[in-house]
Design a protein around this motif. Sequence first.
Motif, short mmCIF file in Angstrom:
data_model
loop_
_atom_site.label_atom_id
_atom_site.label_comp_id
_atom_site.label_asym_id
_atom_site.label_seq_id
_atom_site.Cartn_x
_atom_site.Cartn_y
_atom_site.Cartn_z
N ALA A 1 -16.64 28.47 -24.10
CA ALA A 1 -15.60 28.83 -25.07
C ALA A 1 -16.16 28.96 -26.48
O ALA A 1 -15.67 29.76 -27.28
CB ALA A 1 -14.47 27.80 -25.04
N TYR B 1 -4.69 19.00 -30.82
CA TYR B 1 -5.37 19.43 -29.60
C TYR B 1 -5.55 18.29 -28.59
O TYR B 1 -5.77 18.55 -27.40
CB TYR B 1 -6.74 20.01 -29.94
N ARG C 1 -7.30 26.30 -20.51
CA ARG C 1 -8.06 27.50 -20.83
C ARG C 1 -8.25 27.69 -22.33
O ARG C 1 -9.29 28.15 -22.78
CB ARG C 1 -7.35 28.71 -20.23
N TRP C 2 -7.27 27.36 -23.13
CA TRP C 2 -7.27 27.75 -24.54
C TRP C 2 -7.93 26.69 -25.41
O TRP C 2 -7.73 25.50 -25.23
CB TRP C 2 -5.84 28.03 -25.01
N GLY C 3 -8.70 27.16 -26.38
CA GLY C 3 -9.35 26.23 -27.32
C GLY C 3 -10.33 25.30 -26.64
O GLY C 3 -10.44 24.13 -26.99
N THR D 1 -11.11 21.31 -27.48
CA THR D 1 -10.69 20.19 -26.64
C THR D 1 -11.89 19.40 -26.13
O THR D 1 -11.80 18.18 -25.96
CB THR D 1 -9.83 20.68 -25.46
#
Length: 498
Positions: free
Chosen positions: A380, A423, A440-442, A446
């Motif tokens: 990511a 988060y 999935r996001w960030g 995380t």
Amino acid sequence: MEFSIKSGNPEKQRSACVVVGVFEPRKLTLAAELIDNAARSHLSDIIRRGDMEGKAGTTLLLHNVPGTLCDRVLLVGLGKEKEFGDREYCDAIRSAVRTLNETGSFDGTVFLTETSVRKRSAAWRVRQAALVAQQTVYRFDQFKSKKDKVRRPLRKLTFIVDRRNELAVAEEALCEGQAIAEGMSLAKDLANLPGNVCTPSFLAETAQKLAEEHLMECQILEREEMAALGMHALLSVAQSSHQAPKLIVLQYKGGKSDEKPVVLVGKGVTFDSGGISLKPAPEMDEMKYDMCGAASVLGTIKAAALMKLPLNLTVIVPSTENMPGGGASRPGDIVTSMSGQTIEILNTDAEGRLILCDALTYAARFEPDTVIDVATLTGACVVALGHVATGLFANNDTLARELENAGDEAHDRAWQMPLWNDYQELLKSPFADMANIGGRWGGSITAACFLARFTKKYVWAHLDIAGTAWTSGTEKGATGRPVPLLMHYLLKRAGKLK
């Protein structure tokens, strides 16, 4: 390669090659002008005919230039003078060294170090030149039965400074650049080694050799010792590998006995298959680079020892393979970390944070002034920042600024990302204190938030180098980053940066 510093006029240098710059469009630097004057406008005539425009990355090698004592003159394009900054300067040095190495110039005298770079001192120019030069001729070919040989490889470089009163400072900067380059070469060598050679045991042996060579202290914790300490997060990653995990602790004590150390923690997954959450086959060979964090902190402590920096530095490397098999961790397993916090493993390919969390807990026993972990942690981060900037997270804004500034100084840049409590909600688990992924996001955020739960006792930063530790494609190989960033941070702390 042998390096030296001197001051003098370009036309008077007895050298295989003198290197000078040309700005776009067709503007000679001062050193080039001096040669041109001695040569009765020989360079001006060549440039006027269109052989050299001065575009960045271009070179023109001239033989038997009249009025000079050297065998050759190498003209290096510098681009537009108003745009000549850190990147352009490093690219010019790289182009010059590559050309010298490929054209049979056994030694070179480089006047590019006289050329002004915005907001940069002569010491900076020399330090970067030495670093870039050594990395330009770096080769990793130890496994090739037939090596590509350079006919007359470049053996000696002399960097010129325009004032004699700058010689002492330039000499010191030269030594710093060489030390950083050696640290980078170690990091690149370790990372480029295949996983069947660079195992956790190999990393441990490398640390022990560094300790012997540089009078450092080294301790290697084995599986049983880690289990006794409660490092079950780390051991959960290692439990299906035939290679024994190692926790490597290397201490350089160049500061006062009561001075708190800087602790560097490097992720040392020597091969990451993903475990049960198996990675796709394409480019899985690059997962030998999942120990680049470990390689970079070992390279950093070597450079610090070579410089004899007046500070205390501790390196911690949790090292293991992450392999599938009947004994591997399963998605849904729950483990207890050294800190006592429990973790639900939802994805076995999010293993780096599992070995780092126990190492970060262990770091507290050294009563550190600062802790910085370095890890190829998340894809990511590559999506967010590409292959240019390292992801930077910190629980202290002052430390974040210091690392960002060090990255700018080293031209090994990092970009601060948020570490907000918002988060943390994504790491909730109905069965344990936390999950090891946040969805999935960030993903890079995380992952950093996960590590932050184990670093509340000290000032801490996390460098996600997944996008900057190596390059893919035909030029595949480790970059040695972020050794320059870390070393400029340490130089600043030690009061050595000029």
